[in-house]
Design a protein around this motif. Structure first.
Motif, PDB file in Angstrom:
ATOM      1  N   LEU A   1      43.193  46.330  45.244  1.00  0.00           N
ATOM      2  CA  LEU A   1      42.983  46.424  43.796  1.00  0.00           C
ATOM      3  C   LEU A   1      42.168  47.670  43.444  1.00  0.00           C
ATOM      4  CD1 LEU A   1      43.397  44.963  41.069  1.00  0.00           C
ATOM      5  CD2 LEU A   1      41.185  43.858  41.440  1.00  0.00           C
ATOM      6  N   ASP A   2      41.117  47.942  44.213  1.00  0.00           N
ATOM      7  CA  ASP A   2      40.303  49.134  43.952  1.00  0.00           C
ATOM      8  C   ASP A   2      41.125  50.408  44.137  1.00  0.00           C
ATOM      9  OD1 ASP A   2      38.163  47.495  43.463  1.00  0.00           O
ATOM     10  OD2 ASP A   2      37.340  47.646  45.506  1.00  0.00           O
ATOM     11  N   GLY A   3      41.924  50.453  45.175  1.00  0.00           N
ATOM     12  CA  GLY A   3      42.737  51.642  45.403  1.00  0.00           C
ATOM     13  C   GLY A   3      43.751  51.865  44.294  1.00  0.00           C
TER      14      GLY A   3
ATOM     15  N   HIS B   1      38.964  44.993  34.912  1.00  0.00           N
ATOM     16  CA  HIS B   1      38.120  43.796  34.813  1.00  0.00           C
ATOM     17  C   HIS B   1      38.968  42.563  34.511  1.00  0.00           C
ATOM     18  CE1 HIS B   1      34.413  45.919  35.345  1.00  0.00           C
ATOM     19  NE2 HIS B   1      34.580  46.684  34.247  1.00  0.00           N
ATOM     20  N   LEU B   2      39.958  42.734  33.631  1.00  0.00           N
ATOM     21  CA  LEU B   2      40.821  41.603  33.291  1.00  0.00           C
ATOM     22  C   LEU B   2      41.623  41.151  34.515  1.00  0.00           C
ATOM     23  CD1 LEU B   2      41.992  39.719  31.128  1.00  0.00           C
ATOM     24  CD2 LEU B   2      43.673  41.497  30.596  1.00  0.00           C
ATOM     25  N   THR B   3      42.169  42.118  35.224  1.00  0.00           N
ATOM     26  CA  THR B   3      42.954  41.789  36.424  1.00  0.00           C
ATOM     27  C   THR B   3      42.070  41.181  37.501  1.00  0.00           C
ATOM     28  OG1 THR B   3      44.430  43.650  35.923  1.00  0.00           O
ATOM     29  CG2 THR B   3      44.523  42.733  38.145  1.00  0.00           C
ATOM     30  N   GLN B   4      40.862  41.722  37.649  1.00  0.00           N
ATOM     31  CA  GLN B   4      39.944  41.215  38.666  1.00  0.00           C
ATOM     32  C   GLN B   4      39.562  39.761  38.385  1.00  0.00           C
ATOM     33  OE1 GLN B   4      38.601  43.303  41.344  1.00  0.00           O
ATOM     34  NE2 GLN B   4      38.204  41.250  42.133  1.00  0.00           N
ATOM     35  N   ALA B   5      39.334  39.437  37.099  1.00  0.00           N
ATOM     36  CA  ALA B   5      38.943  38.069  36.744  1.00  0.00           C
ATOM     37  C   ALA B   5      40.070  37.084  37.064  1.00  0.00           C
ATOM     38  CB  ALA B   5      38.577  38.004  35.264  1.00  0.00           C
ATOM     39  N   VAL B   6      41.280  37.452  36.667  1.00  0.00           N
ATOM     40  CA  VAL B   6      42.418  36.558  36.941  1.00  0.00           C
ATOM     41  C   VAL B   6      42.650  36.424  38.443  1.00  0.00           C
ATOM     42  CG1 VAL B   6      44.894  36.246  36.615  1.00  0.00           C
ATOM     43  CG2 VAL B   6      43.479  37.095  34.720  1.00  0.00           C
TER      44      VAL B   6
END
Length: 241
Positions: A32-34, A66-71
């Protein structure tokens, strides 16, 4: 089975389910970070280096991150619970084998693996396989030799056929046939001459016994004239050929 007992069972087999889950979670975070770092780099390229537009795109990418990380965190938490409760759960009543039983099982396994009868069968199969390979090589050599012989035979037959064709097309063949025909005629005529001479000699012998001495020269002259006629006939045959 409770968590402590399950951990003891996995530890006995040198397994750590939680470590596996943590490695998967870390791998997902790295991906995800990449991905979003790549998006930020592309934002700078798209805006052409403009400060305001670059900052706006960066804020938009950060919000999406942030939205993707939360989900994703919620989904991965559910996945972790599912793995611990179902995939890595030890059934009720499971008992670890004792050390003696384990060593006995290993000995029985080793004994089964080192069965002399099985080893003999394997050795026999290896020998049969080697013999079959050797036989196959010999058959291949024989087939190659037969192919060479067949090629030579075909070449020889073709050469003989060509020679016969040339001989049949050559006029000398007709001459040999004519010579053979003449030889047969001469042989037939010589047989007739021989038979006639034998008849004349027989007549002369009979005449010598039964007739007078005056008649003998006449018969003798007849035999000579007959032989001269035969010789002339043979010469005429040769001249005609």
């Amino acid at each position: 089975m409770e968590g402590g007992e399950s951990e003891a069972v996995f530890a006995a087999f040198n397994l750590n389910p939680q470590r596996f889950i943590n490695e998967v979670l870390n791998a997902v975070d790295d991906m995800l970070d990449g991905a979003f770092d790549f998006f930020l780099q592309q934002a700078t390229v798209i805006t052409g280096g403009g400060t305001e537009r670059t900052e706006e795109l960066a804020r938009g990418v950060s919000s999406l991150r942030h939205l993707t990380q939360a989900v994703l965190d919620k989904r991965m938490a559910i996945w972790e619970k599912y793995c611990l409760r179902h995939c890595f759960a030890v059934p009720e009543g499971f008992v670890l084998p004792k050390a003696k039983e384990s060593s006995g099982d290993s000995l029985s396994i080793q004994k089964g693996l080192s069965d002399p009868e099985l080893d003999a069968q394997l050795e026999s199969l290896r020998e049969n396989l080697a013999a079959a390979g050797k036989k196959s090589a010999e058959l291949h050599e024989e087939m190659t030799l037969l192919e060479k012989q067949s090629t030579l035979s075909c070449s020889y037959d073709a050469s003989v056929a060509d020679a016969l064709q040339l001989f049949e097309e050559n006029p000398v063949h007709d001459m040999f046939q004519e010579i053979g025909k003449t030889a047969l005629e001469l042989h037939h005529k010589m047989v007739q001459v021989k038979m006639k001479r034998w008849e004349d000699m027989e007549q002369a012998r009979v005449a010598k016994i039964h007739n007078s001495s005056r008649e003998q020269p006449m018969l003798h002259d007849t035999g000579i004239s007959a032989r001269l006629e035969d010789i002339e006939e043979v010469l005429s045959i040769l001249r005609s050929k």
